[in-house]
Write an enzyme that holds these catalytic residues in place. Structure first.
Site, PDB file in Angstrom:
ATOM      1  CG  ASP A 102      27.885  39.622  32.695  1.00  0.00           C
ATOM      2  OD1 ASP A 102      29.025  39.410  33.158  1.00  0.00           O
ATOM      3  OD2 ASP A 102      27.047  38.719  32.534  1.00  0.00           O
ATOM      4  CG  ASP A 278      32.919  36.369  34.782  1.00  0.00           C
ATOM      5  OD1 ASP A 278      32.410  37.186  33.983  1.00  0.00           O
ATOM      6  OD2 ASP A 278      32.263  35.745  35.625  1.00  0.00           O
TER       7      ASP A 278
END
Length: 407
Positions: A102, A278
């Site tokens: 992530d 992201d």
């Protein structure tokens, strides 16, 4: 916020077992390949793909209003629709754990599912860690241990959290956080922050630049994606990488934040403003006022019941114009095909196989919030991205999939 089992799981990106070893480009870079996998939507869930991404975005904004010293982390870990897992070894001999990769969080921790197995390299620091995510939480003890990402990517003395309690984390063993180091502030007792795996790869001389290159292939493509530590892999790009400095506008500045404007055709729908890049967001989210302009310009209608996405007809698709992202001095155009969800995956998000869905969605607040867009996976599968900590910048380049007609 939402229990994990009620959430959508659509595209499951996993590092393939065959390609688990990094390919050495040179002495200062190493690459891991990953392959796309698809999980069908849980039809009993009330959370659609757009709502899942919005929840993640709201978690990011909410986290910025809390003190890092209170142990608040960056995002919801379980609202991600697209996510990536790596088989990461911990200890010596190493035990492998399945960790989410992530860019929106920075701590590395294990123990949510498979238990931690201490070895001779394990050192309990006596400190504790605690992280509150948007829809889950984890707490436990901090250890220093050897972390193996692949041959040539072995980190000794890496700070890891060993979970004693975790909520909303079903289906994986923990997180491999590759976001900015500041996101670790306040998550471990008695220290201000802890080095990330990318920090330590750099400080130990394994990579010469603290940068991470990410290459995605569309789900319909046979090619795998790549995660390259140390900088961009030029074999995956069709242009030079163009960099822009990280934004100074909060809360986007807490993450991999940049400034950009967006135009549909010749009309600007979002003036230059701050947002983020992201990997954990599936769609491209834009401020509500920009989203309304985009919907009106395309003539799309909102599928509120099933997917939460905009829908267009075949005639409207034929008239769709380029969506241009102006980032620094360079423009990155999303072709009409790049603006639609892969039609072969329509039913996986609860949609109809015959419909055409757009990947541009409402972030849930008007522009001026300090986080007015998220360039998620739907953007990143068309452009190579580089997250460069050493030079405080993010870069983009075109790839063979930038203009591909794959959706």
């Amino acid at each position: 916020m939402f229990p994990f089992k009620s959430l959508l799981s659509i595209l499951f990106i996993a590092l393939s077992t065959v390609d688990a070893s990094p390919l050495r480009r040179d002495a200062s870079m190493a690459t891991l390949r990953f392959a796309a996998r698809v999980n069908a939507r849980d039809t009993s869930s009330s959370l659609n793909i757009a709502a899942a991404d919005r929840a993640r975005a709201q978690g990011m904004v909410h986290a910025s209003s809390k003190s890092k010293r209170a142990g608040s982390s960056s995002v919801s870990i379980t609202n991600s629709v697209v996510y990536y897992t790596a088989q990461v070894g911990v200890g010596s001999p190493a035990t492998e754990y399945t960790l989410l990769v992530d860019t929106g969080s920075s701590n590395t921790w294990i123990g949510a599912s498979a238990p931690y197995k201490p070895t001779t390299t394990s050192v309990n620091t006596g400190d504790t860690f605690s992280i509150t995510y948007g829809s889950g939480s984890v707490s436990g003890e901090e250890y220093l241990d050897t972390v193996t990402l692949g041959s040539g990517l072995v980190i000794t003395g890496q700070s890891i959290g060993v979970a004693k309690s975790s909520q909303g984390t079903s289906g994986f063993d923990g997180i491999l956080g590759v976001g900015p180091t500041d996101l670790t502030q306040g998550t471990v007792s008695n220290v201000q922050s802890v080095p990330t795996v990318t920090d330590n790869l750099y400080s130990k001389g394994i990579i010469s630049t603290e940068a991470l290159g990410i290459y995605f292939a569309p789900p319909s493509a046979s090619s795998t994606g790549e995660l390259t530590f140390g900088g961009p892999d030029s074999s995956k790009t069709t242009s030079s990488v163009n960099y822009v400095p990280l934004t100074t506008t909060s809360p986007a500045s807490l993450y991999w934040g940049i400034d950009q404007s967006i135009a549909y055709g010749s009309s600007t729908i979002l003036s230059e403003t701050a947002g983020i890049v992201d990997t954990g967001t599936t769609l491209i989210l834009i401020a509500t006022d920009a989203f309304i302009q985009y919907q009106l310009a395309t003539g799309a209608i909102l599928d509120e019941v099933n997917t939460g996405l905009l829908m267009i007809t075949s005639d409207q698709y034929a008239k769709l114009q380029t969506l241009t992202f102006k980032i620094g001095d360079n423009s990155y155009g999303l072709t009409p095909n790049a603006q639609i969800w892969p039609r072969s995956l329509n039913t996986d998000i609860g949609g109809s196989s015959n419909n055409i869905y757009l990947v541009i969605a409402d972030i849930g607040s008007n522009s001026g919030s300090g986080l007015d867009f998220i360039n998620g996976y739907s953007f990143l599968q068309r452009f190579y991205s580089v997250f460069d900590t050493t030079n405080h910048q993010v870069g983009f380049a075109t790839t063979s999939y930038t203009d591909a007609v794959t959706n």
